[in-house]
Design a protein around this motif. Structure first.
Motif, mmCIF file in Angstrom:
data_model
loop_
_atom_site.group_PDB
_atom_site.id
_atom_site.type_symbol
_atom_site.label_atom_id
_atom_site.label_comp_id
_atom_site.label_asym_id
_atom_site.label_seq_id
_atom_site.Cartn_x
_atom_site.Cartn_y
_atom_site.Cartn_z
ATOM 1 N N LEU A 69 11.037 -9.972 13.487
ATOM 2 C CA LEU A 69 10.749 -8.608 13.039
ATOM 3 C C LEU A 69 11.942 -7.693 13.326
ATOM 4 C CD1 LEU A 69 8.909 -6.363 11.992
ATOM 5 C CD2 LEU A 69 7.902 -6.224 14.284
ATOM 6 N N GLU A 70 12.515 -7.797 14.519
ATOM 7 C CA GLU A 70 13.678 -6.972 14.857
ATOM 8 C C GLU A 70 14.856 -7.278 13.933
ATOM 9 O OE1 GLU A 70 14.378 -7.751 18.971
ATOM 10 O OE2 GLU A 70 12.552 -6.717 19.612
ATOM 11 N N ALA A 71 15.058 -8.562 13.623
ATOM 12 C CA ALA A 71 16.145 -8.929 12.709
ATOM 13 C C ALA A 71 15.877 -8.352 11.320
ATOM 14 C CB ALA A 71 16.287 -10.448 12.639
ATOM 15 N N GLY A 72 14.628 -8.383 10.879
ATOM 16 C CA GLY A 72 14.279 -7.797 9.592
ATOM 17 C C GLY A 72 14.494 -6.297 9.571
ATOM 18 N N GLN A 73 14.180 -5.628 10.668
ATOM 19 C CA GLN A 73 14.413 -4.183 10.749
ATOM 20 C C GLN A 73 15.911 -3.876 10.707
ATOM 21 O OE1 GLN A 73 12.200 -3.572 14.354
ATOM 22 N NE2 GLN A 73 10.365 -2.885 13.257
ATOM 23 N N ASP A 74 16.711 -4.725 11.337
ATOM 24 C CA ASP A 74 18.162 -4.549 11.273
ATOM 25 C C ASP A 74 18.665 -4.735 9.837
ATOM 26 O OD1 ASP A 74 18.216 -4.073 13.985
ATOM 27 O OD2 ASP A 74 18.902 -6.096 14.521
ATOM 28 N N ALA A 77 17.833 -1.599 7.900
ATOM 29 C CA ALA A 77 18.755 -0.508 8.235
ATOM 30 C C ALA A 77 20.101 -0.714 7.536
ATOM 31 C CB ALA A 77 18.937 -0.410 9.748
ATOM 32 N N LEU A 78 20.558 -1.963 7.503
ATOM 33 C CA LEU A 78 21.819 -2.256 6.819
ATOM 34 C C LEU A 78 21.688 -1.995 5.323
ATOM 35 C CD1 LEU A 78 24.701 -3.344 6.905
ATOM 36 C CD2 LEU A 78 23.744 -5.648 6.696
ATOM 37 N N ALA A 79 20.554 -2.377 4.735
ATOM 38 C CA ALA A 79 20.344 -2.126 3.304
ATOM 39 C C ALA A 79 20.330 -0.627 3.013
ATOM 40 C CB ALA A 79 19.040 -2.773 2.855
ATOM 41 N N ARG A 80 19.780 0.166 3.923
ATOM 42 C CA ARG A 80 19.779 1.621 3.735
ATOM 43 C C ARG A 80 21.201 2.184 3.831
ATOM 44 N NH1 ARG A 80 14.805 3.701 3.535
ATOM 45 N NH2 ARG A 80 13.113 2.533 4.501
ATOM 46 N N ARG A 81 22.025 1.635 4.728
ATOM 47 C CA ARG A 81 23.394 2.118 4.888
ATOM 48 C C ARG A 81 24.242 1.844 3.650
ATOM 49 N NH1 ARG A 81 24.345 -0.710 9.860
ATOM 50 N NH2 ARG A 81 22.562 -0.014 11.015
ATOM 51 N N ARG A 82 23.872 0.847 2.873
ATOM 52 C CA ARG A 82 24.657 0.511 1.685
ATOM 53 C C ARG A 82 24.551 1.582 0.599
ATOM 54 N NH1 ARG A 82 23.121 -5.722 2.035
ATOM 55 N NH2 ARG A 82 24.807 -6.333 3.420
ATOM 56 N N PHE A 83 23.607 2.505 0.735
ATOM 57 C CA PHE A 83 23.470 3.589 -0.232
ATOM 58 C C PHE A 83 24.514 4.689 -0.011
ATOM 59 C CE2 PHE A 83 19.318 1.658 -0.717
ATOM 60 C CZ PHE A 83 19.073 1.791 -2.070
ATOM 61 N N PHE A 84 25.183 4.671 1.110
ATOM 62 C CA PHE A 84 26.162 5.698 1.436
ATOM 63 C C PHE A 84 27.565 5.211 1.084
ATOM 64 C CE2 PHE A 84 22.626 6.435 4.374
ATOM 65 C CZ PHE A 84 22.318 7.745 4.029
ATOM 66 N N PRO A 85 28.456 6.134 0.753
ATOM 67 C CA PRO A 85 29.843 5.718 0.471
ATOM 68 C C PRO A 85 30.488 5.116 1.715
ATOM 69 C CG PRO A 85 29.488 8.033 -0.140
ATOM 70 C CD PRO A 85 28.261 7.562 0.572
ATOM 71 N N ARG A 124 23.054 1.115 -8.252
ATOM 72 C CA ARG A 124 21.840 1.376 -7.478
ATOM 73 C C ARG A 124 20.778 0.291 -7.654
ATOM 74 N NH1 ARG A 124 22.211 5.662 -4.007
ATOM 75 N NH2 ARG A 124 19.989 5.959 -4.172
ATOM 76 N N GLY A 125 20.735 -0.342 -8.795
ATOM 77 C CA GLY A 125 19.701 -1.353 -9.032
ATOM 78 C C GLY A 125 19.754 -2.473 -8.011
ATOM 79 N N GLY A 126 20.933 -3.000 -7.775
ATOM 80 C CA GLY A 126 21.090 -4.072 -6.792
ATOM 81 C C GLY A 126 20.799 -3.596 -5.383
ATOM 82 N N LEU A 127 21.213 -2.372 -5.080
ATOM 83 C CA LEU A 127 20.952 -1.816 -3.751
ATOM 84 C C LEU A 127 19.455 -1.603 -3.539
ATOM 85 C CD1 LEU A 127 23.860 0.777 -3.563
ATOM 86 C CD2 LEU A 127 23.758 -1.478 -2.510
ATOM 87 N N ASP A 128 18.768 -1.093 -4.580
ATOM 88 C CA ASP A 128 17.318 -0.897 -4.485
ATOM 89 C C ASP A 128 16.607 -2.223 -4.268
ATOM 90 O OD1 ASP A 128 17.480 1.849 -4.798
ATOM 91 O OD2 ASP A 128 17.187 1.772 -6.983
ATOM 92 N N ALA A 129 17.035 -3.251 -4.990
ATOM 93 C CA ALA A 129 16.410 -4.570 -4.841
ATOM 94 C C ALA A 129 16.635 -5.118 -3.433
ATOM 95 C CB ALA A 129 16.976 -5.538 -5.881
ATOM 96 N N GLY A 130 17.833 -4.933 -2.903
ATOM 97 C CA GLY A 130 18.114 -5.392 -1.536
ATOM 98 C C GLY A 130 17.258 -4.670 -0.514
ATOM 99 N N ARG A 132 14.268 -3.237 -1.104
ATOM 100 C CA ARG A 132 12.872 -3.708 -1.258
ATOM 101 C C ARG A 132 12.676 -5.074 -0.602
ATOM 102 N NH1 ARG A 132 13.541 -1.626 -6.355
ATOM 103 N NH2 ARG A 132 13.907 -3.695 -7.232
ATOM 104 N N GLU A 133 13.644 -5.953 -0.770
ATOM 105 C CA GLU A 133 13.556 -7.280 -0.151
ATOM 106 C C GLU A 133 13.518 -7.165 1.377
ATOM 107 O OE1 GLU A 133 16.056 -11.470 0.118
ATOM 108 O OE2 GLU A 133 16.658 -9.955 -1.333
ATOM 109 N N ALA A 134 14.357 -6.309 1.929
ATOM 110 C CA ALA A 134 14.374 -6.114 3.388
ATOM 111 C C ALA A 134 13.052 -5.508 3.859
ATOM 112 C CB ALA A 134 15.547 -5.226 3.783
ATOM 113 N N GLN A 135 12.517 -4.546 3.103
ATOM 114 C CA GLN A 135 11.238 -3.932 3.475
ATOM 115 C C GLN A 135 10.099 -4.938 3.396
ATOM 116 O OE1 GLN A 135 11.356 -0.694 0.655
ATOM 117 N NE2 GLN A 135 12.030 0.780 2.204
ATOM 118 N N ASP A 136 10.121 -5.802 2.380
ATOM 119 C CA ASP A 136 9.092 -6.845 2.276
ATOM 120 C C ASP A 136 9.182 -7.813 3.450
ATOM 121 O OD1 ASP A 136 8.231 -5.698 -0.064
ATOM 122 O OD2 ASP A 136 9.194 -7.181 -1.382
#
Length: 186
Positions: A69-74, A77-85, A124-130, A132-136
């Motif tokens: 679970l902790e690894a999934g949360q990490d 967080a990494l997938a969220r950071r990819r939305f930033f420049p 954004r499409g690929g980032l959104d998919a990444g 969603r996958e991390a959240q799942d």
């Protein structure tokens, strides 16, 4: 009329003695002493909630699920950071060594480079998919942790019920059945 149950009880006693000796790492034929006349009182158990908490914290399979679970949360967080420049700054040093053509200016001098980079998250499409996958993955890991905790709690509840049943049975034998059998034999 009592011979068949008596033979059955003797067989059960021998099997129990063998299991007892195996648990104590003794030879299988080692004699097992008679039961105590008055067994010492058993220490009081912790509260049910304390037992459940122990079961949830001391199970390796729950710890393993929590680490996933902790690894999934990490990963989330990494997938969220990819939305930033992303910004990069690099300094590079190339050691040139001996000058091959001494007449040329700066020949043989080490070279330095300073580079800057910028990456913009425009796909954004690929980032959104990444994301969603991390959240799942986090949701699945959360369900797994909760399921394993519930399993540990139900197993603890079953063990506690078995303990109480056996404790009550010992009490029944000590307070009622054994005295009645003694009275009948006298």
């Amino acid at each position: 009329r009592l011979e068949v149950p008596l033979l059955s009880l003797r067989m059960e006693r021998e099997a129990a003695a063998a299991r007892f000796n195996a648990a104590l790492d003794r030879p299988q034929a080692a004699p097992v002493g008679a039961a105590l006349e008055d067994p010492s009182p058993v220490a009081a158990l912790p509260s049910e909630e304390a037992l459940y908490a122990l079961a949830r914290t001391r199970r390796p399979e729950i710890d393993e699920a929590r680490r996933r679970l902790e690894a999934g949360q990490d990963r989330e967080a990494l997938a969220r950071r990819r939305f930033f420049p992303g910004f990069r700054v690099a300094l590079r040093w190339n050691q040139i060594g001996e000058a091959e053509t001494p007449a040329a200016p700066d020949s043989g001098r080490d070279a330095y480079m300073l580079t800057f980079g910028l990456s913009l998250p425009i796909w954004r499409g690929g980032l959104d998919a990444g994301l969603r996958e991390a959240q799942d993955g986090v949701a699945a890991s959360t369900r797994e942790v909760r399921g394993r905790e519930l399993t540990a709690e139900s197993e603890t509840r079953a063990a506690l019920a078995a303990y109480r049943s056996r404790r009550d049975l010992v009490s029944l034998y000590a307070s009622t059945l054994i005295p009645q059998a003694d009275a009948t034999l006298r």
